[in-house]
Design a protein around this motif. Structure first.
Motif, PDB file in Angstrom:
ATOM      1  N   SER A  97       0.950  -1.288  -0.050  1.00 29.86           N
ATOM      2  CA  SER A  97       0.144   0.093  -0.083  1.00 29.86           C
ATOM      3  C   SER A  97       0.943   1.327   0.100  1.00 29.86           C
ATOM      4  CB  SER A  97      -0.872  -0.008   1.119  1.00 29.86           C
ATOM      5  OG  SER A  97      -0.431  -0.069   2.586  1.00 29.86           O
ATOM      6  N   PHE A  98       2.040   1.308   0.673  1.00 29.27           N
ATOM      7  CA  PHE A  98       2.760   2.405   0.520  1.00 29.27           C
ATOM      8  C   PHE A  98       3.575   2.906  -0.741  1.00 29.27           C
ATOM      9  CE2 PHE A  98       2.885   0.980   5.044  1.00 29.27           C
ATOM     10  CZ  PHE A  98       2.665   2.210   5.836  1.00 29.27           C
ATOM     11  N   VAL A  99       3.846   1.690  -1.360  1.00 28.54           N
ATOM     12  CA  VAL A  99       4.658   1.796  -2.988  1.00 28.54           C
ATOM     13  C   VAL A  99       3.375   2.191  -3.812  1.00 28.54           C
ATOM     14  CG1 VAL A  99       5.285   0.286  -4.536  1.00 28.54           C
ATOM     15  CG2 VAL A  99       6.209   0.010  -2.422  1.00 28.54           C
ATOM     16  N   ARG A 100       1.966   1.733  -3.433  1.00 30.31           N
ATOM     17  CA  ARG A 100       1.082   2.244  -4.480  1.00 30.31           C
ATOM     18  C   ARG A 100       0.651   3.700  -4.378  1.00 30.31           C
ATOM     19  NH1 ARG A 100      -1.713  -2.958  -2.738  1.00 30.31           N
ATOM     20  NH2 ARG A 100      -1.059  -4.540  -4.355  1.00 30.31           N
ATOM     21  N   GLU A 101       0.921   4.062  -2.925  1.00 35.44           N
ATOM     22  CA  GLU A 101       0.409   5.405  -2.577  1.00 35.44           C
ATOM     23  C   GLU A 101       1.309   6.384  -3.197  1.00 35.44           C
ATOM     24  OE1 GLU A 101      -2.104   6.592  -1.362  1.00 35.44           O
ATOM     25  OE2 GLU A 101      -1.464   8.645  -0.577  1.00 35.44           O
ATOM     26  N   ALA A 102       2.637   6.122  -2.901  1.00 40.35           N
ATOM     27  CA  ALA A 102       3.909   6.863  -3.316  1.00 40.35           C
ATOM     28  C   ALA A 102       3.738   7.006  -4.923  1.00 40.35           C
ATOM     29  CB  ALA A 102       5.002   6.278  -3.010  1.00 40.35           C
ATOM     30  N   ALA A 103       3.325   6.066  -5.704  1.00 38.97           N
ATOM     31  CA  ALA A 103       3.136   6.172  -7.143  1.00 38.97           C
ATOM     32  C   ALA A 103       1.779   6.909  -7.463  1.00 38.97           C
ATOM     33  CB  ALA A 103       2.752   4.666  -7.753  1.00 38.97           C
TER      34      ALA A 103
HETATM   35  N1  LIG Z   1      16.233  -1.872   6.391  1.00 34.05           N
HETATM   36  C1  LIG Z   1      17.125  -2.625   5.498  1.00 34.05           C
HETATM   37  O1  LIG Z   1      17.900  -3.057   5.933  1.00 34.05           O
HETATM   38  C2  LIG Z   1      16.509  -2.925   4.098  1.00 34.05           C
HETATM   39  C3  LIG Z   1      17.711  -3.496   3.225  1.00 34.05           C
HETATM   40  C4  LIG Z   1      17.096  -3.760   1.846  1.00 34.05           C
HETATM   41  C5  LIG Z   1      15.702  -3.366   1.464  1.00 34.05           C
HETATM   42  N2  LIG Z   1      14.916  -2.824   2.209  1.00 34.05           N
HETATM   43  C6  LIG Z   1      13.686  -2.551   1.828  1.00 34.05           C
HETATM   44  O2  LIG Z   1      13.439  -1.166   1.493  1.00 34.05           O
HETATM   45  C7  LIG Z   1      12.270  -0.927   1.743  1.00 34.05           C
HETATM   46  C8  LIG Z   1      12.502   0.146   2.619  1.00 34.05           C
HETATM   47  O3  LIG Z   1      12.787  -0.342   4.039  1.00 34.05           O
HETATM   48  P1  LIG Z   1      13.318   0.754   5.153  1.00 34.05           P
HETATM   49  O4  LIG Z   1      14.070  -0.071   6.303  1.00 34.05           O
HETATM   50  O5  LIG Z   1      14.163   1.782   4.755  1.00 34.05           O
HETATM   51  O6  LIG Z   1      11.961   1.279   5.805  1.00 34.05           O
HETATM   52  P2  LIG Z   1      11.714   2.457   6.725  1.00 34.05           P
HETATM   53  O7  LIG Z   1      10.449   2.108   7.588  1.00 34.05           O
HETATM   54  O8  LIG Z   1      13.017   2.611   7.452  1.00 34.05           O
HETATM   55  O9  LIG Z   1      11.629   3.734   5.793  1.00 34.05           O
HETATM   56  C9  LIG Z   1      10.282   4.062   5.097  1.00 34.05           C
HETATM   57  C10 LIG Z   1      10.006   5.460   5.055  1.00 34.05           C
HETATM   58  O10 LIG Z   1       9.246   5.657   3.998  1.00 34.05           O
HETATM   59  C11 LIG Z   1       8.342   6.697   4.258  1.00 34.05           C
HETATM   60  N3  LIG Z   1       6.997   6.573   3.320  1.00 34.05           N
HETATM   61  C12 LIG Z   1       6.112   6.005   3.285  1.00 34.05           C
HETATM   62  N4  LIG Z   1       5.292   6.217   2.560  1.00 34.05           N
HETATM   63  C13 LIG Z   1       5.597   7.287   2.034  1.00 34.05           C
HETATM   64  C14 LIG Z   1       5.123   8.133   0.731  1.00 34.05           C
HETATM   65  N5  LIG Z   1       4.068   7.740   0.429  1.00 34.05           N
HETATM   66  N6  LIG Z   1       5.945   9.191   0.588  1.00 34.05           N
HETATM   67  C15 LIG Z   1       7.012   9.375   1.170  1.00 34.05           C
HETATM   68  N7  LIG Z   1       7.603   8.685   2.148  1.00 34.05           N
HETATM   69  C16 LIG Z   1       6.868   7.859   2.550  1.00 34.05           C
HETATM   70  C17 LIG Z   1       8.077   6.531   5.655  1.00 34.05           C
HETATM   71  O11 LIG Z   1       7.613   7.582   6.510  1.00 34.05           O
HETATM   72  C18 LIG Z   1       9.376   6.115   6.121  1.00 34.05           C
HETATM   73  O12 LIG Z   1      10.259   7.027   6.664  1.00 34.05           O
HETATM   74  C19 LIG Z   1      11.373  -2.190   2.320  1.00 34.05           C
HETATM   75  O13 LIG Z   1      11.003  -2.519   1.084  1.00 34.05           O
HETATM   76  C20 LIG Z   1      12.404  -2.974   2.608  1.00 34.05           C
HETATM   77  O14 LIG Z   1      11.959  -4.279   2.833  1.00 34.05           O
HETATM   78  C21 LIG Z   1      15.320  -2.693   3.433  1.00 34.05           C
END
Ligand SMILES: NC(=O)c1ccc[n+]([C@@H]2O[C@H](COP(=O)([O-])OP(=O)(O)OC[C@H]3O[C@@H](n4cnc5c(N)ncnc54)[C@H](O)[C@@H]3O)[C@@H](O)[C@H]2O)c1
Length: 460
Positions: A97-103
């Motif tokens: 849902s966050f990805v769709r919303e961002a898109a």
């Molecule tokens: N943490 C890791 O070690 C890691 C490593 C590789 C891949 N990933 C992947 O990367 C992605 C992000 O993980 P993360 O750990 O950075 O998450 P996170 O929760 O630390 O950060 C996500 C951020 O996105 C923001 N956000 C949500 N919706 C938004 C929107 N519409 N517009 C702008 N900002 C928005 C949130 O406020 C939050 O700050 C996930 O899919 C995760 O599986 C994470």
């Protein structure tokens, strides 16, 4: 290049900072206004070695900025990266849902010829779905949606980003792929391997990689259980396995089970994807089940040691899911501590970085600022996180502070012989508990391979 990062979390912020360090002009946008305010004030929202310094250097150089204004962030950008969270959905599937919303939010403000790339870990078909969402909004606008999964590890995130084992670019169009290759040119020039493929393969690579790493951890933990039963030594066995180049030594450290923000949710999403596409993944289903049982098994071992204790008290050293991070998401401590508390155990805890995050999720734990204060009056101390500072614990001081000298090293970071020399009963993973009842008798009876101290702890 002009890059916009949507989401300034672990991945978005680290990636944004590193891309700025590589010379790109980066703006990081997040819907969390507090987060952006803190970033603009120069503070990072989580602890990561070297991040704060690199961030302030690039802000000062004018290559890095933060905003909560999405339209401003996405206009006139050559690349928009989406790095928002993809948490676990109700049935284990990835919640997109966050990805769709961002898109949906970026679509109205994108300039023509923008490359949108998914940094978030997303299931097969998400790039296609994001393309449809943007096209619904913008119709004929010329744009591309690509996949560029991230493999960094918390605790070494900057190093991992700047020195990756490979860069995966999933694109269904030559121009879009070339744009991303240009972005990563500073790394590719250093001969970092590039995997260029379609978006769906790129999406699957990330999940399959994490599933395989979780499988390795699950496997070595099961072998550790077997070692405990045969009075073997998992350290020696893991080393013997890992030196085989076909296997490799990493992810063969036994412990209390994997945790963190990725493996638990990514393994479940992988299984859910398999089911959705009629290609079940029973190996990974078993790994998930074993990992949940493992945390309970560790808690049960602790309870076994407390049977005669009145008002049992346990000191937990480390609540972060791994060392060098303040992240406690899905940490083994979040399962083990409440389990102990349910059985009437008082838990005292110390973690050098993650205490504040742990305190939000672990009610009724007593927190201390150093391990020795935390150990005061405890019947048992359990090391749950492999912080370097625990490798050099002052065992004499620990022994003086604790009510009973029982140390459970759930990460096998201490030398068993040194621990027992300080009068402790020493429990660890995949090795015999020392000193053990009847040791002398069994030592004379047993085969040489079972003679634990001489062969196991010292030589491995
Ligand atoms: N943490 C890791 O070690 C890691 C490593 C590789 C891949 N990933 C992947 O990367 C992605 C992000 O993980 P993360 O750990 O950075 O998450 P996170 O929760 O630390 O950060 C996500 C951020 O996105 C923001 N956000 C949500 N919706 C938004 C929107 N519409 N517009 C702008 N900002 C928005 C949130 O406020 C939050 O700050 C996930 O899919 C995760 O599986 C994470």
């Amino acid at each position: 290049m002009r890059v916009s990062m949507i989401g300034a979390g672990y991945v978005g912020l680290t990636t944004g900072v590193c891309l700025a360090e590589m010379g790109h002009e980066v703006i990081c946008a997040d819907i969390d206004r507090d987060r952006i305010a803190h970033l603009n004030a120069g503070s990072t929202p989580f602890m990561e070695n070297g991040l704060a310094e690199m961030m302030s250097r690039n802000v000062a150089a004018g290559r890095l900025a933060f905003t909560d204004n999405l339209p401003e962030a996405v206009a006139n950008r050559e690349i928009i990266m989406i790095a928002v969270g993809t948490p676990k959905g109700a049935a284990g599937e990835a919640d997109l849902s966050f990805v769709r919303e961002a898109a949906r939010r970026i679509a109205p403000h994108m300039s023509p010829k923008t490359v949108v790339t998914l940094k978030s870990t997303v299931v097969v078909g998400t790039a296609r779905e994001v393309r449809e969402i943007i096209a619904e909004e913008r119709g004929a606008l010329d744009f591309w949606v690509t996949s560029n999964p991230e493999f960094l590890r918390e605790g070494s995130a900057i190093h991992d980003f700047l020195h990756p084992d490979r860069i995966v670019i999933g694109a269904d169009d030559r121009d879009a792929a070339d744009r991303l290759i240009e972005l990563y040119k500073p790394l590719l020039r250093r001969d970092v391997p590039l995997v260029e493929t379609g978006t769906e393969n790129a999406e699957l690579i990330k999940y399959a990689a994490n599933a395989f790493l979780a499988l390795k951890i699950g496997f070595i933990n099961d072998v550790a259980d077997l070692c405990e039963s045969i009075e073997g030594d998992i350290q020696a066995v893991a080393r013997g396995i890992g030196l085989d180049k076909r296997i490799g030594p990493s992810f063969l450290a036994p412990g209390p089970g994997y945790g963190g923000s990725c493996f638990p949710k990514d393994t479940e999403a992988f299984v859910a994807t398999g089911r959705a596409h009629y290609a079940p993944q029973p190996l990974i289903e078993a790994v998930i089940d074993r990992n949940a049982k493992r945390r309970r098994r560790i808690a049960e071992r602790i309870l076994d040691e407390l049977q005669t204790a009145r008002r049992p008290t346990v000191t937990v050293l480390g609540v972060a899911f791994k060392a060098d991070t303040d992240d406690v998401r899905e940490s083994p401590a979040l399962y083990i501590i409440p389990y102990l508390q349910e059985k009437g155990v008082t838990v005292r805890a110390f973690d050098p970085w993650a205490a504040a995050n742990g305190a939000k999720l672990l009610p009724d734990v007593e927190w201390y600022n150093d391990p020795y204060e935390a150990a005061e009056g405890a019947h048992l101390t359990a090391i749950l996180t492999e912080w370097n500072m625990f490798r050099t614990l002052d065992l004499k001081l620990m022994a003086e502070r604790m009510r009973k000298r029982v140390l459970f090293d759930c990460r096998n970071i201490l030398d068993p012989e040194t621990v027992i020399e300080h009068g402790f009963r020493h429990l660890s993973i995949g090795r015999a508990t020392l000193p053990r009842d009847g040791f002398a008798r069994r030592a004379t009876e047993a085969a040489p391979a079972r003679n634990l101290l001489a062969t196991s702890a010292k030589r491995s």
